[in-house]
Design a protein around this motif. Structure first.
Motif, mmCIF file in Angstrom:
data_model
loop_
_atom_site.group_PDB
_atom_site.id
_atom_site.type_symbol
_atom_site.label_atom_id
_atom_site.label_comp_id
_atom_site.label_asym_id
_atom_site.label_seq_id
_atom_site.Cartn_x
_atom_site.Cartn_y
_atom_site.Cartn_z
ATOM 1 N N PHE A 88 0.838 -1.196 0.000
ATOM 2 C CA PHE A 88 0.000 0.000 0.000
ATOM 3 C C PHE A 88 0.874 1.246 0.000
ATOM 4 C CE2 PHE A 88 0.427 -2.043 4.147
ATOM 5 C CZ PHE A 88 1.135 -1.089 4.874
ATOM 6 N N PHE A 89 0.291 2.324 -0.472
ATOM 7 C CA PHE A 89 0.898 3.637 -0.323
ATOM 8 C C PHE A 89 0.497 4.186 1.040
ATOM 9 C CE2 PHE A 89 1.025 3.252 -4.927
ATOM 10 C CZ PHE A 89 2.228 3.870 -5.261
ATOM 11 N N VAL A 90 1.283 5.140 1.512
ATOM 12 C CA VAL A 90 0.996 5.790 2.790
ATOM 13 C C VAL A 90 1.120 7.295 2.603
ATOM 14 C CG1 VAL A 90 1.661 6.060 5.208
ATOM 15 C CG2 VAL A 90 1.912 3.836 4.092
ATOM 16 N N LEU A 91 0.114 8.025 3.067
ATOM 17 C CA LEU A 91 0.166 9.488 3.108
ATOM 18 C C LEU A 91 0.011 9.899 4.564
ATOM 19 C CD1 LEU A 91 -1.591 12.031 0.744
ATOM 20 C CD2 LEU A 91 -1.502 12.399 3.219
ATOM 21 N N GLY A 92 1.083 10.438 5.132
ATOM 22 C CA GLY A 92 1.057 10.863 6.525
ATOM 23 C C GLY A 92 1.299 12.347 6.632
ATOM 24 N N HIS A 93 0.408 13.034 7.327
ATOM 25 C CA HIS A 93 0.505 14.488 7.468
ATOM 26 C C HIS A 93 0.762 14.861 8.924
ATOM 27 C CE1 HIS A 93 -1.551 18.457 8.269
ATOM 28 N NE2 HIS A 93 -0.663 18.797 7.364
ATOM 29 N N SER A 94 1.720 15.751 9.159
ATOM 30 C CA SER A 94 1.984 16.282 10.486
ATOM 31 C C SER A 94 2.266 15.139 11.463
ATOM 32 C CB SER A 94 0.802 17.155 10.934
ATOM 33 O OG SER A 94 1.142 17.968 12.034
ATOM 34 N N TYR A 95 1.472 14.975 12.522
ATOM 35 C CA TYR A 95 1.695 13.854 13.437
ATOM 36 C C TYR A 95 1.514 12.521 12.711
ATOM 37 C CZ TYR A 95 2.219 12.011 18.172
ATOM 38 O OH TYR A 95 2.705 11.401 19.303
ATOM 39 N N GLY A 96 0.628 12.490 11.742
ATOM 40 C CA GLY A 96 0.483 11.292 10.923
ATOM 41 C C GLY A 96 1.750 10.954 10.173
ATOM 42 N N GLY A 97 2.593 11.963 9.925
ATOM 43 C CA GLY A 97 3.878 11.722 9.294
ATOM 44 C C GLY A 97 4.834 10.966 10.199
ATOM 45 N N PHE A 98 4.738 11.194 11.519
ATOM 46 C CA PHE A 98 5.563 10.413 12.453
ATOM 47 C C PHE A 98 5.177 8.939 12.359
ATOM 48 C CE2 PHE A 98 4.831 14.306 15.407
ATOM 49 C CZ PHE A 98 5.611 15.112 14.599
ATOM 50 N N ILE A 99 3.863 8.711 12.383
ATOM 51 C CA ILE A 99 3.358 7.335 12.314
ATOM 52 C C ILE A 99 3.731 6.702 10.979
ATOM 53 C CG2 ILE A 99 1.279 5.904 12.467
ATOM 54 C CD1 ILE A 99 0.023 8.335 14.033
ATOM 55 N N ALA A 100 3.649 7.491 9.903
ATOM 56 C CA ALA A 100 3.986 6.979 8.574
ATOM 57 C C ALA A 100 5.451 6.564 8.503
ATOM 58 C CB ALA A 100 3.678 8.031 7.516
ATOM 59 N N GLN A 101 6.336 7.359 9.096
ATOM 60 C CA GLN A 101 7.752 6.993 9.100
ATOM 61 C C GLN A 101 7.965 5.703 9.890
ATOM 62 O OE1 GLN A 101 10.448 10.581 9.858
ATOM 63 N NE2 GLN A 101 8.412 11.520 9.933
ATOM 64 N N GLU A 102 7.312 5.612 11.044
ATOM 65 C CA GLU A 102 7.441 4.400 11.856
ATOM 66 C C GLU A 102 6.907 3.188 11.104
ATOM 67 O OE1 GLU A 102 8.989 2.448 14.884
ATOM 68 O OE2 GLU A 102 8.944 4.645 15.010
ATOM 69 N N LEU A 103 5.801 3.367 10.396
ATOM 70 C CA LEU A 103 5.210 2.292 9.605
ATOM 71 C C LEU A 103 6.170 1.832 8.518
ATOM 72 C CD1 LEU A 103 2.775 0.544 8.686
ATOM 73 C CD2 LEU A 103 1.903 2.576 7.490
ATOM 74 N N ALA A 104 6.805 2.788 7.832
ATOM 75 C CA ALA A 104 7.728 2.455 6.747
ATOM 76 C C ALA A 104 9.014 1.825 7.267
ATOM 77 C CB ALA A 104 8.049 3.705 5.929
ATOM 78 N N ILE A 105 9.335 2.063 8.528
ATOM 79 C CA ILE A 105 10.502 1.428 9.150
ATOM 80 C C ILE A 105 10.153 0.016 9.620
ATOM 81 C CG2 ILE A 105 12.021 1.503 11.170
ATOM 82 C CD1 ILE A 105 11.856 4.627 10.896
ATOM 83 N N ARG A 106 9.020 -0.117 10.313
ATOM 84 C CA ARG A 106 8.648 -1.392 10.920
ATOM 85 C C ARG A 106 8.093 -2.393 9.913
ATOM 86 N NH1 ARG A 106 8.054 -1.088 16.521
ATOM 87 N NH2 ARG A 106 6.331 -2.581 16.650
ATOM 88 N N HIS A 107 7.484 -1.893 8.840
ATOM 89 C CA HIS A 107 6.833 -2.751 7.847
ATOM 90 C C HIS A 107 7.316 -2.354 6.443
ATOM 91 C CE1 HIS A 107 4.073 -4.250 10.988
ATOM 92 N NE2 HIS A 107 4.059 -3.001 11.415
ATOM 93 N N ALA A 108 8.629 -2.254 6.314
ATOM 94 C CA ALA A 108 9.230 -1.695 5.102
ATOM 95 C C ALA A 108 8.798 -2.417 3.832
ATOM 96 C CB ALA A 108 10.753 -1.706 5.221
ATOM 97 N N SER A 109 8.701 -3.733 3.879
ATOM 98 C CA SER A 109 8.422 -4.493 2.660
ATOM 99 C C SER A 109 6.998 -4.285 2.152
ATOM 100 C CB SER A 109 8.654 -5.988 2.907
ATOM 101 O OG SER A 109 7.731 -6.492 3.867
ATOM 102 N N ARG A 110 6.139 -3.711 2.981
ATOM 103 C CA ARG A 110 4.739 -3.561 2.596
ATOM 104 C C ARG A 110 4.419 -2.177 2.032
ATOM 105 N NH1 ARG A 110 0.590 -5.915 6.777
ATOM 106 N NH2 ARG A 110 -0.645 -5.721 4.859
ATOM 107 N N VAL A 111 5.287 -1.205 2.296
ATOM 108 C CA VAL A 111 5.006 0.166 1.877
ATOM 109 C C VAL A 111 5.523 0.387 0.463
ATOM 110 C CG1 VAL A 111 5.358 2.607 2.382
ATOM 111 C CG2 VAL A 111 5.056 0.977 4.260
ATOM 112 N N ARG A 112 4.599 0.570 -0.456
ATOM 113 C CA ARG A 112 4.940 0.738 -1.870
ATOM 114 C C ARG A 112 5.459 2.146 -2.161
ATOM 115 N NH1 ARG A 112 0.695 -0.276 -6.914
ATOM 116 N NH2 ARG A 112 1.971 0.731 -8.532
#
Length: 272
Positions: A88-112
């Motif tokens: 999946f793609f991820v769009l994280g804004h502001s605080y959502g951007g913190f979560i998006a970075q963590e998501l892309a680190i913890r679940h790297a193979s899933r973030v397109r």
């Protein structure tokens, strides 16, 4: 609107559009997905999944200590599982951007693909200096808000209306009032969000992100200044930074046409 029971709580979400799935991670904390509904024009390219984080909006209220940036990232991955989205793609804004970075680190193979909009990488990295991580001072009103935060959900809603003039550059708070009026505020989530952010940083782990990354930031953003997006890019090889002129913290409100055009152009380059 739909709900998903994941990781011990209920997540409230909505979907719009067709194409590759894209999780939309709202900011705050203490807000919900309503301010992100104007992103729906991107539904011509993406299956947008807008949702309220645990403890926020209309989602469940599990014990407050379960709200961590790591757990919020894992919730996003679990929601993707619920939706049958292996990637999946991820769009994280502001605080959502913190979560998006963590998501892309913890679940790297899933973030397109990763879109970070007006955000920061958090606290200092191990080898960063305060000067390297610094940006322009925030407005005095923001400092007072942090030092003496609202006591109730209602007070948070009123305080947010007063602060929005700093988030916006070309449009007025009055133009957003229908979306703000529909927002379910949570002062408990807001306070918890500030607490956990005080010891969170992505800087030393950004090398684990494998997804193509687009960083978008308004040139007049006084909340997450442009220097913070460039700070992320220094630690994330290949990341593309776009500075949006005449724009504050919310590019889809201040400059919607340029913002949607640059996102679509980036999606083209990702084959989406």
């Amino acid at each position: 609107m739909s709900t998903a029971t994941i990781n011990g709580t209920t997540i409230h979400y909505s979907e719009v559009g067709e194409g590759p799935p894209c999780l939309v991670l709202h900011g705050g904390l203490g807000f919900d997905q309503h301010l992100y509904q104007p992103l729906e024009p991107l539904g011509d390219r993406l299956r947008l999944v807008l949702y309220d984080h645990r403890g926020n909006g209309r989602s469940g209220r599990p014990p407050i200590e379960t709200i961590t940036i790591e757990q919020l990232a894992d919730d996003a991955a679990a929601l993707a599982d619920h939706l049958g989205a292996a990637e999946f793609f991820v769009l994280g804004h502001s605080y959502g951007g913190f979560i998006a970075q963590e998501l892309a680190i913890r679940h790297a193979s899933r973030v397109r693909g990763l879109m970070l909009i007006d955000t920061t990488p958090g606290q200092l990295g191990a080898h960063e200096t305060a000067e390297e991580a610094s940006g322009p001072p925030q407005p005095e009103a923001f400092i007072r808000f942090v030092q003496a935060p609202p006591a109730t959900d209602e007070e948070l809603g009123q305080a947010s209306r007063a602060l929005f003039k700093y988030y916006l550059h070309r449009v007025s708070t009055a133009e957003l009032e229908p979306l703000i009026a529909s927002t379910v505020f949570s002062v408990a989530a807001m306070k918890r969000g500030m607490e956990i952010l005080s010891h969170w940083s992505s800087i030393d782990r950004l090398r684990k992100v494998t997804a193509p990354t687009l960083l978008v930031v308004g040139e007049h953003d006084v909340v997450c200044s442009p220097s913070q997006s460039y700070r992320i890019a220094r630690h994330l090889p290949g990341a593309e930074v776009v500075l949006v002129e005449n724009c504050g913290h919310f590019p889809w409100f201040d400059t919607p046409e340029p913002f949607f055009a640059l996102v679509r152009g980036w999606l083209d380059r990702q084959g989406a």
